[in-house]
Scaffold this active site. Sequence first.
Site, PDB file in Angstrom:
ATOM      1  N   GLU A   7       0.856  -1.201   0.000  1.00 54.37           N
ATOM      2  CA  GLU A   7       0.000   0.000   0.000  1.00 54.37           C
ATOM      3  C   GLU A   7       0.876   1.229   0.000  1.00 54.37           C
ATOM      4  O   GLU A   7       1.085   1.888   1.010  1.00 54.37           O
ATOM      5  CB  GLU A   7      -0.952   0.038   1.203  1.00 54.37           C
ATOM      6  CG  GLU A   7      -1.993   1.147   1.050  1.00 54.37           C
ATOM      7  CD  GLU A   7      -2.658   1.565   2.342  1.00 54.37           C
ATOM      8  OE1 GLU A   7      -2.724   2.797   2.579  1.00 54.37           O
ATOM      9  OE2 GLU A   7      -3.101   0.699   3.113  1.00 54.37           O
TER      10      GLU A   7
ATOM     11  N   HIS B  36       1.773   4.868  -2.033  1.00 54.31           N
ATOM     12  CA  HIS B  36       0.960   5.795  -2.813  1.00 54.31           C
ATOM     13  C   HIS B  36       1.775   6.630  -3.793  1.00 54.31           C
ATOM     14  O   HIS B  36       2.972   6.853  -3.616  1.00 54.31           O
ATOM     15  CB  HIS B  36       0.168   6.690  -1.867  1.00 54.31           C
ATOM     16  CG  HIS B  36      -0.767   5.910  -0.995  1.00 54.31           C
ATOM     17  ND1 HIS B  36      -1.788   5.145  -1.507  1.00 54.31           N
ATOM     18  CD2 HIS B  36      -0.817   5.747   0.357  1.00 54.31           C
ATOM     19  CE1 HIS B  36      -2.451   4.568  -0.508  1.00 54.31           C
ATOM     20  NE2 HIS B  36      -1.874   4.903   0.622  1.00 54.31           N
TER      21      HIS B  36
ATOM     22  N   HIS C 290      -9.782   1.273   0.928  1.00 53.91           N
ATOM     23  CA  HIS C 290      -8.900   2.265   1.555  1.00 53.91           C
ATOM     24  C   HIS C 290      -9.745   3.300   2.293  1.00 53.91           C
ATOM     25  O   HIS C 290     -10.834   3.665   1.834  1.00 53.91           O
ATOM     26  CB  HIS C 290      -8.055   2.955   0.486  1.00 53.91           C
ATOM     27  CG  HIS C 290      -6.983   3.835   1.039  1.00 53.91           C
ATOM     28  ND1 HIS C 290      -7.218   5.152   1.404  1.00 53.91           N
ATOM     29  CD2 HIS C 290      -5.670   3.599   1.292  1.00 53.91           C
ATOM     30  CE1 HIS C 290      -6.099   5.680   1.859  1.00 53.91           C
ATOM     31  NE2 HIS C 290      -5.151   4.770   1.810  1.00 53.91           N
TER      32      HIS C 290
ATOM     33  N   ASP D  62       2.594   2.270   3.714  1.00 46.85           N
ATOM     34  CA  ASP D  62       1.764   3.473   3.566  1.00 46.85           C
ATOM     35  C   ASP D  62       2.650   4.674   3.263  1.00 46.85           C
ATOM     36  O   ASP D  62       2.443   5.773   3.765  1.00 46.85           O
ATOM     37  CB  ASP D  62       0.908   3.721   4.813  1.00 46.85           C
ATOM     38  CG  ASP D  62      -0.318   4.595   4.527  1.00 46.85           C
ATOM     39  OD1 ASP D  62      -0.504   5.012   3.368  1.00 46.85           O
ATOM     40  OD2 ASP D  62      -1.082   4.864   5.477  1.00 46.85           O
TER      41      ASP D  62
END
Length: 345
Positions: free
Chosen positions: A38, A40, A185, A308
């Site tokens: 995960e 971004h 999410h 993250d």
Amino acid sequence: MGAIALTNLSDGEAAAAGESSRVGNFGYGAARKVIAVEEHFMHPSLSDHFGGAAHQPPRLLKRLYDYAEIRIREMDAAGIDMQVLSHQSPGSQRLSEDVAVSACRSVNDALAGIVSEQPDRFRGFAMIPTMHPLAAADELKRSVEELGLKGAMIHGLSRGKFVDDASFWPIFAQAESLSVPIYLHPALPDRSVVERYYAPYDQIQPDFIRAAWGFGVEAGTQAVRLVLSGIFKKHPELKILLGHLGEAIPFLLPRIDEALDRQGNVPTGFSDVFRKNFWVTTSGFFSDAALRCCLDTLAPGRILFAVDWPYADNKHGADWLRTIDIDDETKEAIFSRNAESLLKI
């Protein structure tokens, strides 16, 4: 070794740290592959619809729009071999209906291009226009079969509607058919919820409605509603991913199960469904106690490593899992084998 917060260093310092700390193919001399699932990015083909910057601090924007320099250096410094990229919130769920389909196609094409430039370092989750469910199902199919993406990420409610609504089920049917996961999410709570439940403390402490509390409640509620909707009876092989070690559901699972199955209630078999159809990731939640709770509640094969990034630090996350007191086989499963299996990497 103390964690080096690379996101707080200058780019030159981060580069030097990366060069000095990466050893061997997998970092620190270990033969264990590390896949973070995960992580971004942002791309103008989607973010420009939200004003480009999407209210992110400059330090984070610099990393979100970086696909091969700062990102790779900080991966290398932490010994992370691969990121599975997903576009940062707000996602397509807050786009206007007239641009959603074209924007999702454009950002998925862009993501596929980023992956193709460095296929040994990146994979990706598609963005789908959920407010147009049939078009979203088609875009998921195109993204997986033509672009090689590994599933899709949904950011919260879709124009105010929870994704368990029957109108969205064609999306989940397509995901089951393709055998790819949908990643639920978190997103900001609905404005009416903020006003009723979080004000005035959201002004005093903005993260109250974000990572500190609101995000987990929103994503966890989406997951519970999916189970209650009965969708897993119709689509028993549907795969759902939750970040942040399951948005507290593994901790609450015994109580949820007992309460939902009390005398007079319609039995749901909630824990059976959760253990069969859900996977969780470590994104932004590097807690020994929380991970052990997940290991006690779920099978070790249901937990995937994630950072993250850039909101959490690569090295902090990777070092935490490397040093936690669990057996090496379980660490290897969480670091890479579970992602390889679920995402077919």
